[in-house]
Design a protein around this motif. Structure first.
Motif, PDB file in Angstrom:
ATOM      1  N   ARG A 417     153.608   6.844  39.274  1.00 57.48           N
ATOM      2  CA  ARG A 417     152.868   6.602  38.037  1.00 57.48           C
ATOM      3  C   ARG A 417     151.359   6.668  38.277  1.00 57.48           C
ATOM      4  N   LEU A 418     150.881   6.046  39.333  1.00 56.06           N
ATOM      5  CA  LEU A 418     149.443   6.015  39.602  1.00 56.06           C
ATOM      6  C   LEU A 418     148.908   7.392  39.971  1.00 56.06           C
ATOM      7  N   ILE A 419     149.724   8.200  40.633  1.00 55.84           N
ATOM      8  CA  ILE A 419     149.289   9.556  40.973  1.00 55.84           C
ATOM      9  C   ILE A 419     149.016  10.362  39.714  1.00 55.84           C
ATOM     10  N   THR A 420     149.878  10.227  38.728  1.00 54.72           N
ATOM     11  CA  THR A 420     149.664  11.003  37.493  1.00 54.72           C
ATOM     12  C   THR A 420     148.412  10.526  36.766  1.00 54.72           C
ATOM     13  N   GLN A 421     148.082   9.254  36.880  1.00 51.39           N
ATOM     14  CA  GLN A 421     146.822   8.776  36.298  1.00 51.39           C
ATOM     15  C   GLN A 421     145.630   9.440  36.971  1.00 51.39           C
ATOM     16  N   ASP A 422     145.694   9.553  38.295  1.00 53.85           N
ATOM     17  CA  ASP A 422     144.600  10.206  39.022  1.00 53.85           C
ATOM     18  C   ASP A 422     144.491  11.685  38.639  1.00 53.85           C
ATOM     19  N   ILE A 423     145.634  12.338  38.466  1.00 54.50           N
ATOM     20  CA  ILE A 423     145.625  13.747  38.070  1.00 54.50           C
ATOM     21  C   ILE A 423     144.987  13.910  36.695  1.00 54.50           C
ATOM     22  N   LYS A 424     145.336  13.047  35.773  1.00 55.16           N
ATOM     23  CA  LYS A 424     144.774  13.138  34.416  1.00 55.16           C
ATOM     24  C   LYS A 424     143.285  12.809  34.414  1.00 55.16           C
ATOM     25  N   ASN A 425     142.864  11.913  35.279  1.00 53.60           N
ATOM     26  CA  ASN A 425     141.431  11.617  35.385  1.00 53.60           C
ATOM     27  C   ASN A 425     140.662  12.816  35.944  1.00 53.60           C
ATOM     28  N   PHE A 426     141.243  13.500  36.909  1.00 47.74           N
ATOM     29  CA  PHE A 426     140.599  14.671  37.498  1.00 47.74           C
ATOM     30  C   PHE A 426     140.601  15.864  36.544  1.00 47.74           C
ATOM     31  N   ASP A 427     141.690  16.007  35.795  1.00 42.72           N
ATOM     32  CA  ASP A 427     141.855  17.159  34.900  1.00 42.72           C
ATOM     33  C   ASP A 427     142.257  16.673  33.509  1.00 42.72           C
ATOM     34  N   PRO A 428     141.337  16.038  32.784  1.00 42.29           N
ATOM     35  CA  PRO A 428     141.695  15.437  31.488  1.00 42.29           C
ATOM     36  C   PRO A 428     142.124  16.461  30.440  1.00 42.29           C
ATOM     37  N   GLU A 429     141.695  17.695  30.575  1.00 36.75           N
ATOM     38  CA  GLU A 429     142.061  18.719  29.602  1.00 36.75           C
ATOM     39  C   GLU A 429     143.340  19.455  29.991  1.00 36.75           C
ATOM     40  N   GLY A 430     143.907  19.170  31.145  1.00 37.64           N
ATOM     41  CA  GLY A 430     145.142  19.813  31.561  1.00 37.64           C
ATOM     42  C   GLY A 430     144.986  21.297  31.843  1.00 37.64           C
ATOM     43  N   MET A 448     153.698  12.925  33.600  1.00 41.92           N
ATOM     44  CA  MET A 448     152.853  13.984  33.059  1.00 41.92           C
ATOM     45  C   MET A 448     153.354  14.454  31.700  1.00 41.92           C
ATOM     46  N   ASN A 449     154.601  14.076  31.382  1.00 40.89           N
ATOM     47  CA  ASN A 449     155.250  14.461  30.120  1.00 40.89           C
ATOM     48  C   ASN A 449     155.333  15.989  29.990  1.00 40.89           C
ATOM     49  N   GLU A 450     155.624  16.627  31.109  1.00 38.08           N
ATOM     50  CA  GLU A 450     155.848  18.075  31.136  1.00 38.08           C
ATOM     51  C   GLU A 450     156.546  18.420  32.443  1.00 38.08           C
ATOM     52  N   LEU A 451     157.213  19.567  32.477  1.00 33.74           N
ATOM     53  CA  LEU A 451     157.900  19.975  33.687  1.00 33.74           C
ATOM     54  C   LEU A 451     156.895  20.371  34.759  1.00 33.74           C
ATOM     55  N   VAL A 452     156.991  19.733  35.905  1.00 30.92           N
ATOM     56  CA  VAL A 452     156.120  20.040  37.039  1.00 30.92           C
ATOM     57  C   VAL A 452     156.946  20.791  38.082  1.00 30.92           C
ATOM     58  N   PRO A 453     156.523  21.990  38.481  1.00 22.98           N
ATOM     59  CA  PRO A 453     157.278  22.761  39.471  1.00 22.98           C
ATOM     60  C   PRO A 453     157.328  22.062  40.825  1.00 22.98           C
TER      61      PRO A 453
END
Length: 536
Positions: A417-430, A448-453
């Motif tokens: 869960r915390l990793i996805t928060q860091d990802i969204k902080n780094f790339d807020p626009e996806g 991430m609420n999407e399929l991650v490869p």
């Protein structure tokens, strides 16, 4: 022990204790993440008939758990609270039906209430009530079926009981397949040998009602998915039934003492009361036959190659009823007091044992001391007259405290869960594609609420799909990884160990810079292809 108002208050407080840390606690890999992600994909796709697990069809279990979890996600959002909500509701229903079943078998309100407290304070029940999985729903349908079965046998024979037995058997079958029969119908048929009241208890009409309702509830989904997926019938009958019992295909073999350790370790101290009370089974309408509803599944699981601790939980409500018959043993009460003291002391000393808990010593030590003092006070004032309630209250409170601390040490837990928060902080626009490399972590897709490869990760069962259906999310070899990277010149890479992110650079030629490190094993990196980072 409880009037209705106090009983309802207890259920409410127990539900709150389950749900308060639910949002912040991650979905743990792999079980919680698996069921959470399959449910999320159902909700996102609108395909509620075929379960998909990170983009690949997954028929290990029937869909009831996915349906009810998807409902929780639809109501509360894609988060831990939504995924766990209906599991907590199921836990409350289990406690209600345990009380009802105990009263049917004993006609003693105090013993019925004690059975609820015993089950609620058993470690395995408290843990599974917080896990996103099938087990808590299977327990729910098992005890509901048992209640109507015992009511039909020992109270009054009614067609309504037959209807509900068929319904709950069907729903249990839609939850975890034929294992529902292991806790209900198989012990029932074996009990016919020993208990006259188990014989001839259903009329032909009632048997027809049971079978008809079961067929209507349980079989349509199986018929539908088998009709549109070649080879699925054999997969259900052999791979998911015979091989689970007879082989170690799913890597779940354990030592012969495994289930004994689980039962006596997670139903402590009540397992000892349950065994001791074999002399008091005359207080039960079933007599000693009720033990068959514990022994039969235990023996079958003991013989089976596949072993998981949670397999035992569906017979814990019946075990709680037997344990509640008498709790007067001075030796076992003292043993229980020692357990509470050890659990309290463990909270206080764990910062000195586990490095990543050390920063939170200022929480753990006071909480541990508080429970030590509370245990001592309770022992002197309430323990003798209200032993079951005293033990249950303290152990439930200790467990609740542990689950409240877990989010603080989230970086070190097996959750993302915390990793996805860091990802969204780094790339807020996806803008960038997230890629898991040699790491199997479906909870990343969930949060991430999407399929991650996932590249070069776990081998998946893909026999029910064409390659093009999952090529973008299941990257099985280096060639496929190179093809994938041609489309994604910049990626956010998630790996479980530092050498894996270095290995990715060596294999692909990409240049990666670390975004964050959580704990000691979770690395997030931003990676660019040579065509980008070599530009002047």
């Amino acid at each position: 022990m409880f009037d209705e108002k106090r009983f309802n208050l207890f259920l409410f407080l127990f539900f709150i204790a389950l749900m308060i840390p639910a949002y912040w606690n991650p979905l743990f890999e792999t079980t919680g993440a698996r069921y959470g992600e399959i449910s999320r994909e159902m909700l996102a796709s609108g395909n509620y008939m075929e379960p998909f697990y990170n983009g690949i069809k997954h028929f290990h279990k029937p869909p009831f758990t996915y349906w009810i979890n998807a409902l929780g996600l639809a109501v509360f959002g894609v988060n831990g609270f939504g995924a766990r909500f209906f599991g907590a509701v199921a836990s409350i229903i289990i406690l209600i039906y345990t009380r009802k079943t105990a009263f049917v078998l004993t006609e003693d309100r105090e013993k019925a209430d004690a059975s609820v407290l015993i089950l609620a304070s058993s470690i395995l029940f408290m843990v599974v009530s917080r896990i996103v999985a099938t087990d808590i729903y299977l327990v729910m349908f098992t005890i509901m079926l048992q209640y109507h079965l015992f009511s039909h046998i020992y109270i009054k024979q009614r067609t309504s009981h037959a209807l509900l037995i068929g319904l709950y058997a069907g729903l249990g079958f839609m939850t975890k397949g034929p294992v529902i029969f292991l806790f209900t119908l198989l012990p029932f048929f074996i009990a016919k040998i020993f208990d006259r009241k188990h014989r001839g208890v259903f009329s032909l009409k009632q048997i027809f009602v049971i079978l008809a309702v079961f067929a209507v509830v349980a079989l349509p989904w199986y018929g539908y998915v088998v009709s549109i997926n070649d080879g699925l019938l054999e997969y259900f009958l052999y791979d998911q039934t015979v091989e689970r019992v007879a082989t170690d295909r799913f890597n779940r073999s354990k030592e012969f003492y495994f289930f004994f350790m689980i039962f006596f370790g997670t139903f402590v101290p009540w397992a000892f009361f349950m065994l001791r009370n074999y002399r008091r089974t005359g207080e039960l309408k079933t007599g000693w036959v009720l033990y068959l509803y514990i022994l039969v599944p235990f023996i079958v699981f003991q013989i089976s190659t596949s072993k998981l601790g949670t397999y035992l939980l569906p017979f814990y409500p019946v075990a709680a009823v037997i344990a509640a018959l008498n709790t007067d043993s001075r030796l076992l009460r003292m043993f229980s007091f020692v357990l509470l003291m050890l659990a309290s002391l463990a909270l206080a000393v764990i910062p000195f044992i586990v490095d990543y808990v050390q920063p939170y010593w200022y929480i753990c030590i006071p909480v541990g001391i508080f429970f030590v003092l509370l245990t001592l006070y309770t022992y002197k004032t309430y323990y003798k007259k209200h032993f079951v309630a005293s033990f249950a209250f303290i152990i439930i409170a200790i467990t609740f405290s542990v689950y409240c601390v877990i989010p603080l040490i989230g970086p070190h837990m097996k959750g993302y869960r915390l990793i996805t928060q860091d990802i969204k902080n780094f790339d807020p626009e996806g803008k960038y594609q997230v890629l898991l490399y040699k790491t199997f972590a479906p909870s990343v897709s969930f949060y991430m609420n999407e399929l991650v490869p996932m590249a070069l990760s776990r081998t998946r069962e893909t026999q029910f799909q064409k390659k093009e259906d999952y090529a973008d999310v299941y990257i099985d070899n280096i060639d496929e990884l190179q093809e994938y990277l041609k489309k994604h010149q910049e990626v956010i890479l998630v790996t479980r160990k530092k050498f894996l992110y270095r290995n990715f650079m060596d294999v692909t030629g990409y240049k990666c810079s670390i975004i964050d490190v959580l704990g000691t094993k979770k690395y997030i990196s931003f990676c660019q292809s040579p065509s980008i980072y070599k530009q002047p």
